[in-house]
Design a protein around this motif. Structure first.
Motif, PDB file in Angstrom:
ATOM      1  N   VAL A   1       0.830  -1.195   0.000  1.00 48.19           N
ATOM      2  CA  VAL A   1       0.000   0.000   0.000  1.00 48.19           C
ATOM      3  C   VAL A   1       0.868   1.251   0.000  1.00 48.19           C
ATOM      4  O   VAL A   1       0.666   2.171  -0.799  1.00 48.19           O
ATOM      5  N   PHE A   2       1.836   1.299   0.911  1.00 47.77           N
ATOM      6  CA  PHE A   2       2.654   2.506   1.011  1.00 47.77           C
ATOM      7  C   PHE A   2       3.595   2.668  -0.176  1.00 47.77           C
ATOM      8  O   PHE A   2       3.922   3.798  -0.542  1.00 47.77           O
ATOM      9  N   LYS A   3       3.995   1.569  -0.791  1.00 52.73           N
ATOM     10  CA  LYS A   3       4.802   1.690  -2.018  1.00 52.73           C
ATOM     11  C   LYS A   3       3.970   2.330  -3.129  1.00 52.73           C
ATOM     12  O   LYS A   3       4.458   3.184  -3.867  1.00 52.73           O
ATOM     13  N   GLN A   4       2.702   1.935  -3.237  1.00 50.19           N
ATOM     14  CA  GLN A   4       1.830   2.528  -4.253  1.00 50.19           C
ATOM     15  C   GLN A   4       1.571   3.996  -3.948  1.00 50.19           C
ATOM     16  O   GLN A   4       1.598   4.842  -4.847  1.00 50.19           O
ATOM     17  N   ILE A   5       1.335   4.311  -2.687  1.00 48.88           N
ATOM     18  CA  ILE A   5       1.152   5.716  -2.303  1.00 48.88           C
ATOM     19  C   ILE A   5       2.405   6.511  -2.660  1.00 48.88           C
ATOM     20  O   ILE A   5       2.315   7.617  -3.192  1.00 48.88           O
ATOM     21  N   GLY A   6       3.562   5.938  -2.411  1.00 52.36           N
ATOM     22  CA  GLY A   6       4.818   6.608  -2.755  1.00 52.36           C
ATOM     23  C   GLY A   6       4.936   6.891  -4.248  1.00 52.36           C
ATOM     24  O   GLY A   6       5.404   7.957  -4.655  1.00 52.36           O
ATOM     25  N   LYS A   7       4.488   5.936  -5.061  1.00 52.52           N
ATOM     26  CA  LYS A   7       4.496   6.150  -6.517  1.00 52.52           C
ATOM     27  C   LYS A   7       3.584   7.311  -6.891  1.00 52.52           C
ATOM     28  O   LYS A   7       3.948   8.157  -7.716  1.00 52.52           O
ATOM     29  N   HIS A   8       2.406   7.335  -6.286  1.00 55.46           N
ATOM     30  CA  HIS A   8       1.481   8.451  -6.563  1.00 55.46           C
ATOM     31  C   HIS A   8       2.092   9.778  -6.151  1.00 55.46           C
ATOM     32  O   HIS A   8       1.994  10.778  -6.883  1.00 55.46           O
ATOM     33  N   GLU A   9       2.725   9.802  -4.994  1.00 56.14           N
ATOM     34  CA  GLU A   9       3.326  11.056  -4.508  1.00 56.14           C
ATOM     35  C   GLU A   9       4.438  11.527  -5.443  1.00 56.14           C
ATOM     36  O   GLU A   9       4.561  12.725  -5.714  1.00 56.14           O
ATOM     37  N   ILE A  44       9.995   2.140  12.350  1.00 52.10           N
ATOM     38  CA  ILE A  44       8.910   1.684  13.220  1.00 52.10           C
ATOM     39  C   ILE A  44       7.615   1.872  12.443  1.00 52.10           C
ATOM     40  O   ILE A  44       7.213   2.998  12.144  1.00 52.10           O
ATOM     41  N   PHE A  45       6.981   0.768  12.092  1.00 51.12           N
ATOM     42  CA  PHE A  45       5.827   0.830  11.197  1.00 51.12           C
ATOM     43  C   PHE A  45       4.703   1.679  11.767  1.00 51.12           C
ATOM     44  O   PHE A  45       4.062   2.448  11.046  1.00 51.12           O
ATOM     45  N   ASP A  46       4.425   1.577  13.050  1.00 56.21           N
ATOM     46  CA  ASP A  46       3.376   2.387  13.668  1.00 56.21           C
ATOM     47  C   ASP A  46       3.671   3.877  13.480  1.00 56.21           C
ATOM     48  O   ASP A  46       2.774   4.651  13.121  1.00 56.21           O
ATOM     49  N   THR A  47       4.894   4.268  13.691  1.00 61.30           N
ATOM     50  CA  THR A  47       5.278   5.676  13.520  1.00 61.30           C
ATOM     51  C   THR A  47       5.127   6.090  12.065  1.00 61.30           C
ATOM     52  O   THR A  47       4.600   7.167  11.765  1.00 61.30           O
ATOM     53  N   PHE A  48       5.556   5.228  11.154  1.00 61.77           N
ATOM     54  CA  PHE A  48       5.439   5.521   9.726  1.00 61.77           C
ATOM     55  C   PHE A  48       3.973   5.698   9.334  1.00 61.77           C
ATOM     56  O   PHE A  48       3.606   6.646   8.637  1.00 61.77           O
ATOM     57  N   ALA A  49       3.105   4.792   9.794  1.00 60.90           N
ATOM     58  CA  ALA A  49       1.676   4.882   9.466  1.00 60.90           C
ATOM     59  C   ALA A  49       1.062   6.142  10.081  1.00 60.90           C
ATOM     60  O   ALA A  49       0.247   6.812   9.440  1.00 60.90           O
ATOM     61  N   ALA A  92      -7.399   8.098   3.911  1.00 58.92           N
ATOM     62  CA  ALA A  92      -8.341   7.111   4.443  1.00 58.92           C
ATOM     63  C   ALA A  92      -7.657   5.756   4.628  1.00 58.92           C
ATOM     64  O   ALA A  92      -7.847   5.089   5.652  1.00 58.92           O
ATOM     65  N   LYS A  93      -6.882   5.343   3.655  1.00 58.59           N
ATOM     66  CA  LYS A  93      -6.202   4.042   3.753  1.00 58.59           C
ATOM     67  C   LYS A  93      -5.153   4.069   4.862  1.00 58.59           C
ATOM     68  O   LYS A  93      -5.033   3.102   5.628  1.00 58.59           O
ATOM     69  N   SER A  94      -4.419   5.165   4.978  1.00 63.86           N
ATOM     70  CA  SER A  94      -3.413   5.277   6.036  1.00 63.86           C
ATOM     71  C   SER A  94      -4.064   5.201   7.417  1.00 63.86           C
ATOM     72  O   SER A  94      -3.550   4.546   8.327  1.00 63.86           O
ATOM     73  N   ARG A  95      -5.197   5.881   7.577  1.00 61.64           N
ATOM     74  CA  ARG A  95      -5.904   5.841   8.859  1.00 61.64           C
ATOM     75  C   ARG A  95      -6.437   4.434   9.137  1.00 61.64           C
ATOM     76  O   ARG A  95      -6.397   3.967  10.276  1.00 61.64           O
ATOM     77  N   ALA A  96      -6.941   3.752   8.116  1.00 66.09           N
ATOM     78  CA  ALA A  96      -7.443   2.384   8.299  1.00 66.09           C
ATOM     79  C   ALA A  96      -6.309   1.450   8.729  1.00 66.09           C
ATOM     80  O   ALA A  96      -6.487   0.607   9.614  1.00 66.09           O
ATOM     81  N   ILE A  97      -5.149   1.609   8.124  1.00 59.70           N
ATOM     82  CA  ILE A  97      -3.993   0.791   8.502  1.00 59.70           C
ATOM     83  C   ILE A  97      -3.589   1.101   9.936  1.00 59.70           C
ATOM     84  O   ILE A  97      -3.341   0.191  10.743  1.00 59.70           O
ATOM     85  N   LEU A  98      -3.544   2.378  10.288  1.00 58.87           N
ATOM     86  CA  LEU A  98      -3.180   2.768  11.652  1.00 58.87           C
ATOM     87  C   LEU A  98      -4.179   2.176  12.650  1.00 58.87           C
ATOM     88  O   LEU A  98      -3.778   1.663  13.702  1.00 58.87           O
ATOM     89  N   SER A  99      -5.457   2.218  12.327  1.00 62.19           N
ATOM     90  CA  SER A  99      -6.484   1.641  13.197  1.00 62.19           C
ATOM     91  C   SER A  99      -6.243   0.150  13.403  1.00 62.19           C
ATOM     92  O   SER A  99      -6.325  -0.362  14.525  1.00 62.19           O
ATOM     93  N   GLU A 100      -5.914  -0.527  12.309  1.00 65.42           N
ATOM     94  CA  GLU A 100      -5.703  -1.969  12.391  1.00 65.42           C
ATOM     95  C   GLU A 100      -4.463  -2.323  13.210  1.00 65.42           C
ATOM     96  O   GLU A 100      -4.525  -3.179  14.094  1.00 65.42           O
ATOM     97  N   ILE A 101      -3.343  -1.662  12.939  1.00 66.01           N
ATOM     98  CA  ILE A 101      -2.118  -2.057  13.645  1.00 66.01           C
ATOM     99  C   ILE A 101      -2.146  -1.642  15.119  1.00 66.01           C
ATOM    100  O   ILE A 101      -1.487  -2.266  15.944  1.00 66.01           O
TER     101      ILE A 101
END
Length: 169
Positions: A1-9, A44-49, A92-101
């Motif tokens: 997910v974050f690799k794709q977001i990075g491509k978009h950015e 730290i994935f939580d910090t990144f998200a 929205a996707k970043s927040r959903a991932i943060l909620s999950e982790i």
């Protein structure tokens, strides 16, 4: 997910550089730890998200805040609003991932009122005024539902105040 977001950015940056030409600012130097407030932001994935959702939500509100200035350039306005919608999906996707982790269902893919962290990103997102009309209670809708339907714009100064937390002088 974050690799794709990075491509978009990266695509957004390339587009904006092309659109702005010589007026494009030089790439700043970043400190994504925000002066040590977020140690090891890429390790730290939580910090990144967490940082990802904050940056994406800032982007959503920043693009909305600048849209009015593009009203006389329909093509550029269209591109800016396309980026705005992509930023909203990223947020929205970043927040959903943060909620999950974090196993934190209170972190939703959308914003309710101004509930979000860091607070500076969400200041004013509890606004109920639209076009000079107070929407509070309109159609029997709750304050929560009304605020979930809108993102508030950020001014350039508000965006810069948030950005200075990670941009080195």
């Amino acid at each position: 997910v974050f690799k794709q977001i990075g491509k978009h950015e990266s695509q957004h940056v390339a587009f904006l550089k092309g659109a702005l030409g010589a007026a494009a600012p030089a790439k700043p130097t970043f400190d994504f730890s925000a002066g040590g407030a977020f140690p090891n932001p890429f390790g730290i994935f939580d910090t990144f998200a967490f940082l990802s959702h904050a940056f994406e939500d800032t982007g959503v509100r920043a693009y909305k805040g600048q849209a009015g200035g593009l009203i006389n350039d329909p093509q550029l306005l269209e591109y800016a609003l396309q980026i705005h919608s992509v930023e909203a999906r990223h947020a929205a996707k970043s927040r959903a991932i943060l909620s999950e982790i974090r196993n934190a269902p209170q972190i939703k893919p959308w914003i309710t009122k101004n509930e979000g962290s860091p607070a500076a990103v969400y200041a004013g997102d509890d606004n109920l005024m639209r076009g000079g009309k107070d929407l509070n209670g309109i159609g029997g809708k709750s304050v929560e539902a009304i605020t979930e339907a809108f993102d508030e714009p950020l001014t350039k100064d508000q965006v810069l105040a948030i950005a200075k937390l990670v941009i080195k002088p």
